[in-house]
Design a protein around this motif. Structure first.
Motif, PDB file in Angstrom:
ATOM      1  N   LEU A  13       0.845  -1.279   0.050  1.00 56.81           N
ATOM      2  CA  LEU A  13       0.023  -0.083   0.228  1.00 56.81           C
ATOM      3  C   LEU A  13       0.860   1.223   0.213  1.00 56.81           C
ATOM      4  CD1 LEU A  13      -2.661  -0.952   2.758  1.00 56.81           C
ATOM      5  CD2 LEU A  13      -2.522  -1.453   0.137  1.00 56.81           C
ATOM      6  N   ASP A  14       0.907   1.907  -1.132  1.00 52.40           N
ATOM      7  CA  ASP A  14       1.701   3.023  -1.421  1.00 52.40           C
ATOM      8  C   ASP A  14       1.168   4.316  -1.028  1.00 52.40           C
ATOM      9  OD1 ASP A  14       3.833   4.859  -1.953  1.00 52.40           O
ATOM     10  OD2 ASP A  14       3.769   4.243  -4.258  1.00 52.40           O
ATOM     11  N   LEU A  15       1.400   4.928   0.052  1.00 51.55           N
ATOM     12  CA  LEU A  15       0.949   6.252   0.418  1.00 51.55           C
ATOM     13  C   LEU A  15       2.065   7.265   0.058  1.00 51.55           C
ATOM     14  CD1 LEU A  15      -0.508   5.564   4.173  1.00 51.55           C
ATOM     15  CD2 LEU A  15      -1.783   5.891   1.934  1.00 51.55           C
ATOM     16  N   SER A  16       2.871   6.986  -0.372  1.00 54.05           N
ATOM     17  CA  SER A  16       4.362   8.107  -0.557  1.00 54.05           C
ATOM     18  C   SER A  16       3.901   9.043  -1.801  1.00 54.05           C
ATOM     19  CB  SER A  16       5.429   7.203  -0.903  1.00 54.05           C
ATOM     20  OG  SER A  16       5.296   6.659  -2.054  1.00 54.05           O
ATOM     21  N   GLN A  17       4.763  10.076  -1.820  1.00 53.41           N
ATOM     22  CA  GLN A  17       4.477  11.054  -2.738  1.00 53.41           C
ATOM     23  C   GLN A  17       5.798  11.657  -3.255  1.00 53.41           C
ATOM     24  OE1 GLN A  17       2.216  14.116  -0.750  1.00 53.41           O
ATOM     25  NE2 GLN A  17       3.390  13.602   1.107  1.00 53.41           N
ATOM     26  N   VAL A  18       5.993  12.327  -4.161  1.00 54.47           N
ATOM     27  CA  VAL A  18       6.902  13.178  -4.910  1.00 54.47           C
ATOM     28  C   VAL A  18       8.093  12.005  -5.571  1.00 54.47           C
ATOM     29  CG1 VAL A  18       8.508  15.133  -4.614  1.00 54.47           C
ATOM     30  CG2 VAL A  18       6.393  14.998  -3.582  1.00 54.47           C
ATOM     31  N   TYR A  19       9.343  11.936  -5.072  1.00 54.67           N
ATOM     32  CA  TYR A  19      10.172  11.067  -5.443  1.00 54.67           C
ATOM     33  C   TYR A  19      10.479   9.893  -4.633  1.00 54.67           C
ATOM     34  CZ  TYR A  19      11.216  14.547  -9.326  1.00 54.67           C
ATOM     35  OH  TYR A  19      10.955  15.388 -10.501  1.00 54.67           O
ATOM     36  N   ASN A  20      10.721  10.242  -3.284  1.00 56.33           N
ATOM     37  CA  ASN A  20      11.527   9.551  -2.406  1.00 56.33           C
ATOM     38  C   ASN A  20      10.876   8.016  -2.254  1.00 56.33           C
ATOM     39  OD1 ASN A  20      11.469   8.568   0.771  1.00 56.33           O
ATOM     40  ND2 ASN A  20      13.471   9.000   0.264  1.00 56.33           N
ATOM     41  N   THR A  25       8.925   2.229  -4.050  1.00 56.28           N
ATOM     42  CA  THR A  25       7.677   1.460  -4.570  1.00 56.28           C
ATOM     43  C   THR A  25       7.844   1.120  -6.019  1.00 56.28           C
ATOM     44  OG1 THR A  25       6.391   3.429  -4.995  1.00 56.28           O
ATOM     45  CG2 THR A  25       6.257   2.158  -2.541  1.00 56.28           C
ATOM     46  N   MET A  26       8.347   1.858  -6.807  1.00 56.92           N
ATOM     47  CA  MET A  26       8.631   1.638  -8.290  1.00 56.92           C
ATOM     48  C   MET A  26       9.744   0.231  -8.243  1.00 56.92           C
ATOM     49  SD  MET A  26      10.955   3.212 -11.026  1.00 56.92           S
ATOM     50  CE  MET A  26      12.212   2.221 -10.850  1.00 56.92           C
ATOM     51  N   LEU A  27      10.641   0.398  -7.256  1.00 53.38           N
ATOM     52  CA  LEU A  27      11.613  -0.646  -7.379  1.00 53.38           C
ATOM     53  C   LEU A  27      10.758  -2.321  -6.876  1.00 53.38           C
ATOM     54  CD1 LEU A  27      14.736   0.831  -6.100  1.00 53.38           C
ATOM     55  CD2 LEU A  27      14.662   0.176  -8.256  1.00 53.38           C
ATOM     56  N   LEU A  28      10.009  -1.944  -6.007  1.00 52.97           N
ATOM     57  CA  LEU A  28       9.464  -3.117  -5.349  1.00 52.97           C
ATOM     58  C   LEU A  28       8.288  -3.644  -6.442  1.00 52.97           C
ATOM     59  CD1 LEU A  28       8.233  -1.693  -1.804  1.00 52.97           C
ATOM     60  CD2 LEU A  28      10.133  -3.271  -2.573  1.00 52.97           C
ATOM     61  N   ALA A  29       7.661  -2.625  -7.220  1.00 52.84           N
ATOM     62  CA  ALA A  29       6.873  -3.259  -8.328  1.00 52.84           C
ATOM     63  C   ALA A  29       7.686  -3.935  -9.473  1.00 52.84           C
ATOM     64  CB  ALA A  29       6.177  -1.928  -8.991  1.00 52.84           C
ATOM     65  N   GLN A  30       8.885  -3.561  -9.562  1.00 53.37           N
ATOM     66  CA  GLN A  30       9.765  -4.199 -10.411  1.00 53.37           C
ATOM     67  C   GLN A  30       9.952  -5.560 -10.213  1.00 53.37           C
ATOM     68  OE1 GLN A  30      10.474  -3.222 -13.682  1.00 53.37           O
ATOM     69  NE2 GLN A  30      10.214  -1.174 -13.732  1.00 53.37           N
ATOM     70  N   LYS A  37      -1.222   2.377  -5.254  1.00 51.97           N
ATOM     71  CA  LYS A  37      -0.816   3.612  -5.000  1.00 51.97           C
ATOM     72  C   LYS A  37      -2.293   4.516  -4.466  1.00 51.97           C
ATOM     73  CE  LYS A  37       1.424   7.805  -6.850  1.00 51.97           C
ATOM     74  NZ  LYS A  37       2.389   7.954  -5.621  1.00 51.97           N
ATOM     75  N   ILE A  38      -2.390   4.737  -3.243  1.00 50.93           N
ATOM     76  CA  ILE A  38      -3.590   5.320  -2.715  1.00 50.93           C
ATOM     77  C   ILE A  38      -3.157   6.864  -2.611  1.00 50.93           C
ATOM     78  CG2 ILE A  38      -4.746   5.598  -0.445  1.00 50.93           C
ATOM     79  CD1 ILE A  38      -3.919   2.497   0.129  1.00 50.93           C
ATOM     80  N   LYS A  66       2.013   0.446 -11.336  1.00 53.75           N
ATOM     81  CA  LYS A  66       1.343   0.563 -10.138  1.00 53.75           C
ATOM     82  C   LYS A  66      -0.274   0.508 -10.287  1.00 53.75           C
ATOM     83  CE  LYS A  66       5.044   3.174  -7.945  1.00 53.75           C
ATOM     84  NZ  LYS A  66       5.632   4.366  -7.245  1.00 53.75           N
ATOM     85  N   LYS A  67      -1.125   0.466  -9.334  1.00 53.84           N
ATOM     86  CA  LYS A  67      -2.579   0.448  -9.474  1.00 53.84           C
ATOM     87  C   LYS A  67      -2.912   1.868  -8.444  1.00 53.84           C
ATOM     88  CE  LYS A  67      -3.816  -4.203 -10.011  1.00 53.84           C
ATOM     89  NZ  LYS A  67      -4.671  -5.488  -9.340  1.00 53.84           N
ATOM     90  N   SER A  68      -3.808   2.551  -9.114  1.00 57.44           N
ATOM     91  CA  SER A  68      -4.136   3.906  -8.457  1.00 57.44           C
ATOM     92  C   SER A  68      -5.520   3.769  -7.489  1.00 57.44           C
ATOM     93  CB  SER A  68      -4.257   5.005  -9.322  1.00 57.44           C
ATOM     94  OG  SER A  68      -4.696   6.175  -8.469  1.00 57.44           O
TER      95      SER A  68
END
Length: 398
Positions: A13-20, A25-30, A37-38, A66-68
């Motif tokens: 569950l991705d609550l994150s934003q901007v770049y960090n 989570t991009m690496l985890l998805a890969q 992505k919430i 990712k899913k939104s």
């Protein structure tokens, strides 16, 4: 036989934003994780920040695959839905300002009561115990307090930020590592945990040359060294003019130096005791830079690099972004991958720098529209039907 991916069946569950956080989570998805992505109703800040109603290229690059899910966490029902998702998830990733999850009554203690196996991963700005620990942070502020800006630029010019967002991406990479470690530890303990990575802490080791130069010199070296070695410990080491551009060249070893001398047809320098050791060359780096530049300036950069590489001297052409975007890094299997969504919109997403030979790669797909998977996620994860989702929309929950 189907080849599994390293993180198949892991739900994030991705609550994150901007770049960090999004890079983490991009690496985890890969690696095969299902990343949901919430986002709040307006979407995360990077989604629209430059070009109004059109998704930004920055958002596209970091959120492919990712899913939104659009979800109002400030609404009591939205909070309940999130906790229902936590029951089924493995990881929650956030990089909110300090205290945000607690204000939403969604701190680690609450998440762990819901699911003792959950891993909460927090991207922070400043390290625990530092004076700024509770302050908001961005890449620029982290560069300021860690010495990155003080060590970037020319000696007689003001401090300069590094071009890349080093703090955001170093922090995101370390956070991914912490998550994978916690997932492994969970296989032994059966329990999740709260992991944190401060961008401040992640950036500091990258200053090894500068810190070592400071320590070895007793604090006498200049902080900013331009394109010279940060610790002024290697020479030649610089960006040199070619007939049609610029080339980066460095000589880490005596062998590199002697090879460069042969190419320049300066055997006298190779045999000169005044340049026979790294410290001796460093002591005369300005003179050496002038000699090397006098030779490189007469040669086209492609020819220059070919000669240097043939002699095993470390070097590279200095490429502009237009060169990078038209070069080998861009392509279906590259680090920058062109994609087209179902509506025909073209964009780019990042590939993964993590290459696992026994783990299948993840196909490149575009970043999702805001809330594009809301009904799918609620139906598949929580068993809701269309009528229930419609009611939640009417109540401004999703």
């Amino acid at each position: 036989m189907t080849i599994r991916r390293a993180l198949d069946d892991i739900v994030v569950l991705d609550l994150s934003q901007v770049y960090n956080g999004p890079y983490c989570t991009m690496l985890l998805a890969q690696l095969g994780a299902e990343v949901i992505k919430i986002e709040p109703f307006g979407g995360e800040p990077v989604r629209w920040r430059v070009v109004g109603e059109q998704q930004t290229a920055a958002f596209d690059l970091l959120n492919g695959g990712k899913k939104s899910l659009r979800l109002n966490l400030k609404h009591p029902h939205g909070r309940r839905i999130f906790l229902q998702l936590v029951e089924l998830a493995d990881v929650v990733v956030e990089n909110f300002s300090p205290g945000t999850l607690q204000r939403l009554s969604l701190g680690y203690d609450v998440l762990a009561q819901t699911n003792e196996r959950i891993i909460l991963a927090s991207g922070r700005g400043y390290g625990a115990g530092t004076p700024q620990a509770e302050q908001r942070a961005m890449d620029l502020t982290i560069q300021a307090v860690t010495g990155v800006m003080a060590t970037t630029g020319q000696p007689d010019q003001p401090p300069t930020k590094a071009g890349p967002a080093v703090a955001d991406f170093f922090g995101g990479t370390h956070l991914m590592g912490a998550i994978v470690a916690a997932l492994y530890q969970r296989t032994v303990s059966g329990r999740g945990q709260h992991v944190e990575v401060a961008m401040q802490d992640a950036v500091v080791p990258s200053l090894t040359s500068s810190i070592a130069g400071y320590l070895d010199s007793g604090g006498s070296l200049p902080e900013r060294t331009g394109n010279k070695h940060s610790g002024l410990a290697v020479s030649p080491y610089n960006v040199y003019p070619a007939a049609d551009g610029w080339v980066a060249i460095l000589c880490m070893t005596d062998t590199h130096w002697k090879s460069l001398c042969r190419l320049m047809e300066r055997g006298d320098l190779a045999e000169d005791p005044a340049f026979a050791s790294p410290p001796a060359r460093v002591a005369q780096m300005d003179e050496l830079d002038a000699i090397v530049a006098g030779w490189t300036a007469k040669v086209a950069r492609g020819d220059l690099v070919h000669r240097l590489q043939s002699a095993a001297v470390p070097c590279a052409e200095v490429l502009g972004l237009s060169d990078v975007m038209s070069g080998p890094l861009v392509g279906p299997d590259g680090m920058i991958r062109p994609v087209r969504d179902s509506a025909g919109r073209e964009s780019y997403v990042f590939g993964s720098p993590l290459r696992l030979t026994a783990s299948a790669s993840v196909p490149a797909t575009g970043a999702p529209g805001l809330g594009a998977h809301t009904e799918e996620v609620l139906r598949e994860q929580l068993g809701m039907d269309t009528a229930e989702v419609s009611q939640l929309r009417d109540e401004n929950v999703v």
